[in-house]
Write a protein that holds these residues in place. Structure first.
Motif, PDB file in Angstrom:
ATOM      1  N   ASP A 199       0.816  -1.217   0.000  1.00  0.00           N
ATOM      2  CA  ASP A 199       0.000   0.000   0.000  1.00  0.00           C
ATOM      3  C   ASP A 199       0.851   1.271   0.000  1.00  0.00           C
ATOM      4  O   ASP A 199       0.521   2.252   0.671  1.00  0.00           O
ATOM      5  N   THR A 200       1.970   1.266  -0.715  1.00  0.00           N
ATOM      6  CA  THR A 200       2.809   2.461  -0.794  1.00  0.00           C
ATOM      7  C   THR A 200       3.202   2.729  -2.243  1.00  0.00           C
ATOM      8  O   THR A 200       3.364   1.796  -3.044  1.00  0.00           O
ATOM      9  N   LEU A 201       3.358   4.010  -2.564  1.00  0.00           N
ATOM     10  CA  LEU A 201       3.917   4.423  -3.836  1.00  0.00           C
ATOM     11  C   LEU A 201       5.406   4.683  -3.650  1.00  0.00           C
ATOM     12  O   LEU A 201       5.842   5.059  -2.564  1.00  0.00           O
ATOM     13  N   LEU A 202       6.170   4.503  -4.706  1.00  0.00           N
ATOM     14  CA  LEU A 202       7.615   4.713  -4.636  1.00  0.00           C
ATOM     15  C   LEU A 202       7.993   5.872  -5.550  1.00  0.00           C
ATOM     16  O   LEU A 202       7.621   5.900  -6.722  1.00  0.00           O
ATOM     17  N   ALA A 203       8.730   6.838  -4.997  1.00  0.00           N
ATOM     18  CA  ALA A 203       9.260   7.941  -5.797  1.00  0.00           C
ATOM     19  C   ALA A 203      10.594   7.508  -6.396  1.00  0.00           C
ATOM     20  O   ALA A 203      11.422   6.880  -5.723  1.00  0.00           O
ATOM     21  N   ILE A 204      10.795   7.815  -7.667  1.00  0.00           N
ATOM     22  CA  ILE A 204      12.062   7.545  -8.351  1.00  0.00           C
ATOM     23  C   ILE A 204      12.565   8.865  -8.918  1.00  0.00           C
ATOM     24  O   ILE A 204      11.830   9.566  -9.623  1.00  0.00           O
ATOM     25  N   ASN A 205      13.795   9.208  -8.605  1.00  0.00           N
ATOM     26  CA  ASN A 205      14.388  10.471  -9.043  1.00  0.00           C
ATOM     27  C   ASN A 205      15.289  10.256 -10.255  1.00  0.00           C
ATOM     28  O   ASN A 205      15.935   9.213 -10.384  1.00  0.00           O
ATOM     29  N   VAL A 206      15.313  11.252 -11.140  1.00  0.00           N
ATOM     30  CA  VAL A 206      16.138  11.207 -12.345  1.00  0.00           C
ATOM     31  C   VAL A 206      17.275  12.212 -12.168  1.00  0.00           C
ATOM     32  O   VAL A 206      17.035  13.412 -11.994  1.00  0.00           O
ATOM     33  N   TYR A 207      18.526  11.731 -12.198  1.00  0.00           N
ATOM     34  CA  TYR A 207      19.688  12.583 -11.979  1.00  0.00           C
ATOM     35  C   TYR A 207      20.529  12.695 -13.246  1.00  0.00           C
ATOM     36  O   TYR A 207      20.591  11.760 -14.057  1.00  0.00           O
ATOM     37  N   GLY A 208      21.221  13.825 -13.382  1.00  0.00           N
ATOM     38  CA  GLY A 208      22.222  14.019 -14.418  1.00  0.00           C
ATOM     39  C   GLY A 208      21.729  13.690 -15.806  1.00  0.00           C
ATOM     40  O   GLY A 208      20.745  14.224 -16.301  1.00  0.00           O
ATOM     41  N   GLU A 244      20.249   9.070 -14.854  1.00  0.00           N
ATOM     42  CA  GLU A 244      20.436   8.007 -13.870  1.00  0.00           C
ATOM     43  C   GLU A 244      19.221   7.942 -12.949  1.00  0.00           C
ATOM     44  O   GLU A 244      18.805   8.947 -12.367  1.00  0.00           O
ATOM     45  N   LEU A 245      18.635   6.751 -12.815  1.00  0.00           N
ATOM     46  CA  LEU A 245      17.474   6.549 -11.949  1.00  0.00           C
ATOM     47  C   LEU A 245      17.937   6.123 -10.563  1.00  0.00           C
ATOM     48  O   LEU A 245      18.793   5.244 -10.419  1.00  0.00           O
ATOM     49  N   LYS A 246      17.363   6.755  -9.527  1.00  0.00           N
ATOM     50  CA  LYS A 246      17.679   6.397  -8.142  1.00  0.00           C
ATOM     51  C   LYS A 246      16.393   6.368  -7.331  1.00  0.00           C
ATOM     52  O   LYS A 246      15.453   7.103  -7.594  1.00  0.00           O
ATOM     53  N   TYR A 247      16.386   5.496  -6.309  1.00  0.00           N
ATOM     54  CA  TYR A 247      15.209   5.370  -5.458  1.00  0.00           C
ATOM     55  C   TYR A 247      14.988   6.645  -4.660  1.00  0.00           C
ATOM     56  O   TYR A 247      15.942   7.254  -4.152  1.00  0.00           O
ATOM     57  N   GLY A 248      13.718   7.014  -4.506  1.00  0.00           N
ATOM     58  CA  GLY A 248      13.360   8.148  -3.675  1.00  0.00           C
ATOM     59  C   GLY A 248      12.577   7.673  -2.460  1.00  0.00           C
ATOM     60  O   GLY A 248      12.666   6.520  -2.035  1.00  0.00           O
TER      61      GLY A 248
END
Length: 671
Positions: free
Chosen positions: A481-490, A493-497
């Motif tokens: 029951d959770t959403l996951l944020a994923i950040n886009v860098y540079g 590059e995908l990284k977990y948020g």
């Protein structure tokens, strides 16, 4: 939904050049098959005359040598190709007429004939069965096949045939009467609902205006009382000063009349003191300023309401039922009899047949009573989920369709552990594409040249995604029951948020204008971003739904959801309050999957119809755009910035290569 075996057979007997059933199928050495004319034309346009060697297969590009002795006659090469007798046999089996009950219903083309009415000796679908609730015997198709066959003489008398036709006609008339009575009842009910809604709205508006009126009048009274008290206090001070001034004047006049120098001196001294004291008070009072009038600024929303208000709304009819007809009924006004080829093959009645009753209270689609023979696009009367007082209707009118041209495609990794199931696609503002592969638990980023830039593994398996900005995504994971944020860098590059808990095992997600919609099969949540944090705005639960994908319009505050519930899949338009503005159902829609919004249009993927539909915001049908070239479309996303439509395909029996490809389509200029 069509039989998967039949769909597979249709694919096997379809030429990949003309996209029609093979005509004189010819096989190449690589075992690919084409129509004789199609491959002949291909040879003439692509043969290598200079070297007189041969030509390439249109599919695998394998090289086929020219027949010996015919190198300079390419128009004769096709005659040397062998016939594909297996394909010929499949075409023969495919074109052989099937038993009548295996054909689709003539009234509802997307329904199979699952039942048999013994009274009318007629195969019917599940929707038509609602019209036969008063019949004595309605059997399943399997039960009907076990009935003993009645030998019907080919020389039936005209009187007997007319008796049969008239019985059917009477039954049709009774259905029409029942339908009209039902319409009258619904008209009365809708009239009362509209009256109640208008009265309630009027009372609420009146009560609200009255309460605000009393509040403002009370503020006005208090403001006036305070200011009046100050002014009256100054008036009293002025009156006292005036009395002192008059007494000083009288004392000075009396001393003057006495002609006594000492008395005049004392009087002048006292008058001088009083004069100076009064002068100070006058200067003090003169320096004070007062507001002589009270101002009132009307609330601009009230002024706009008074200016724009014309009426409570419009009232009109929308026709949502038709004249019930059966496939074997005569529809013309003439007395001519149907020919034997027009009559339906029927099992005969049997006194020992098992009986299946259809209760009037059984669940059924929300059509009007009496069925609907009209195959034109239509939608059903809008209903509220929490209260049945809505009078908004949607009208669906098809047109000639719209145009979508196929472009490039993205092919996900061939080294995946499992066959891909692409359930999420999103496009960033810079044109980069985010892809969610549910089967392989990955989220990938592709650049504008469709080369993979980055990939991360997400567990539990992700399903859908939406872009919040060029540097942030949100991903659903239906197992938790959770959403996951994923950040886009540079450079991508995908990284977990951070994780975002919703209390809902969300399947689909959509974002627009700082508004977020997430849904499971039966629940919908709406979030609004406030001070950088997502705050839950609304949550609604639904019964007997199978929501697939959701799209949100944060400006108009509308939610669009595809619902695959059986037996009536549909596209829903909802308000943030959970009220259904309209429902869209159509034979072209079939089982809806992906949904996306673009430039005032709604694009919906029809999974079993292998096409994409376009629907207007008012629920009217605008046609289909992709006529061929796709199979079982699943996730759909559209972007007006890049004028593209992206589409994935999925079915367990679909080829692995097709499930790994995301197809790109360019939208027409009509948008």
């Amino acid at each position: 939904m069509a039989d998967p075996v039949i769909q597979t057979a249709e694919q096997q007997i379809t030429c990949t050049i003309c996209f029609d059933i093979f005509d004189e199928p010819k096989s190449l050495p690589c075992l690919h098959t084409f129509c004789k004319k199609c491959i002949g034309d291909h040879i003439l346009h692509h043969s290598e005359f200079a070297r007189r060697m041969g030509y390439h297969c249109p599919i695998c590009r394998g090289f086929v040598l020219a027949p010996t002795g015919k190198e300079f006659s390419p128009h004769l090469w096709v005659e040397s190709l062998p016939n594909n007798h297996n394909i010929v046999s499949m075409i023969s089996a495919y074109t052989t007429p099937r038993p009548y009950y295996l054909n689709p219903c003539a009234v509802h083309p997307n329904k199979e004939l699952e039942f048999y009415c013994v009274d009318h000796e007629l195969y019917i679908c599940s929707l038509c069965s609602l019209q036969h609730r008063k019949c004595d015997e309605v059997l399943s198709r399997e039960e009907a096949e076990d009935l003993p066959r009645k030998v019907t003489p080919s020389t039936d008398s005209t009187e007997e045939r007319y008796i049969s036709y008239l019985f059917d006609q009477c039954n049709d008339i009774e259905h029409i009467m029942d339908s009209r009575k039902g319409i009258l009842s619904r008209i009365d009910q809708s009239e009362e609902e509209i009256k109640s809604r208008i009265t309630t709205t009027s009372r609420k508006a009146t009560d609200l205006i009255k309460s605000q009126e009393e509040k403002v009048i009370s503020q006005l009274s208090k403001l006036k009382s305070k200011e009046v008290h100050k002014i009256e206090s100054d008036i009293r001070k002025c009156q006292k000063a005036n009395e002192k001034c008059k007494r000083s004047l009288q004392s000075l006049q009396e001393a003057r009349d006495k002609e006594d120098a000492d008395d005049m001196t004392n009087t002048l001294e006292n008058v001088k003191k009083e004069y100076e004291a009064n002068s100070r008070k006058i200067r003090e009072l003169s320096r004070k300023s007062f507001r002589s009038t009270i101002d009132f600024q009307m609330n601009s929303s009230i002024e706009n309401f008074i200016t724009d208000f014309q009426s409570f709304g419009s009232v009109d009819f929308i026709r949502d039922d038709g004249i019930p007809q059966t496939p074997c009924s005569t529809s013309s006004g003439s007395a001519s009899l149907p020919t034997p080829s027009q009559r339906c093959p029927r099992p005969s009645k049997s006194a020992t047949s098992r009986r299946r009753d259809f209760s009037p209270n059984s669940s059924c689609p929300s059509f009007g009573v009496g069925g609907d023979r009209d195959d034109r696009p239509r939608t059903v009367q809008s209903q509220r989920i929490r209260s049945a007082s809505s009078v908004d209707y949607a009208e669906a009118r098809g047109n000639s369709g719209f145009y979508i041209n196929e472009g490039a495609h993205i092919e996900v990794s061939q080294h995946s552990k499992q066959p891909s199931w692409i359930t999420g696609i999103a496009i960033l503002d810079n044109g980069n594409v985010v892809v969610v592969d549910h089967a392989n638990e990955t989220v990938s980023l592709y650049d504008t040249t469709y080369v993979k830039v980055s990939e991360i593994v997400v567990t539990p398996a992700p399903y859908d995604t939406t872009t919040i900005s060029n540097t942030e995504l949100l991903v659903t994971r239906p197992d938790i029951d959770t959403l996951l944020a994923i950040n886009v860098y540079g450079q991508g590059e995908l990284k977990y948020g951070a994780s975002f808990q919703t209390g809902l095992k969300a399947k689909s997600i959509s974002h627009d204008n700082s508004h977020l919609a997430v849904c499971s099969s039966t629940k919908l949540q709406i979030y609004v971003k406030h001070n950088g944090r997502w705050r839950k705005h609304e949550e609604h639960s639904f019964d007997r739904t199978k929501f697939t994908y959701v799209a949100i319009d944060g400006v108009k505050e509308r939610i669009f959801i595809t619902d695959q519930k059986y037996p009536e899949p549909e596209l829903l338009c909802l308000t943030y309050d959970g009220d259904i503005r309209w429902r869209f159902m159509h034979s072209d829609l079939g089982f809806p999957s992906g949904v996306a919004l673009c430039s005032g249009h709604i694009y919906v993927a029809s999974w079993d119809r292998a096409t994409v539909l376009r629907v207007a915001y008012n629920g009217s049908y605008e046609g289909t755009g992709i006529q061929r070239g796709i199979q079982f479309p699943w996730k759909l996303t559209v972007t007006s910035r890049h004028n593209k439509l992206l589409l994935s395909q999925h079915k367990n029996t679909l080829a692995t290569e097709a499930r790994r490809i995301i197809r790109f389509f360019s939208l027409d200029a009509e948008m």
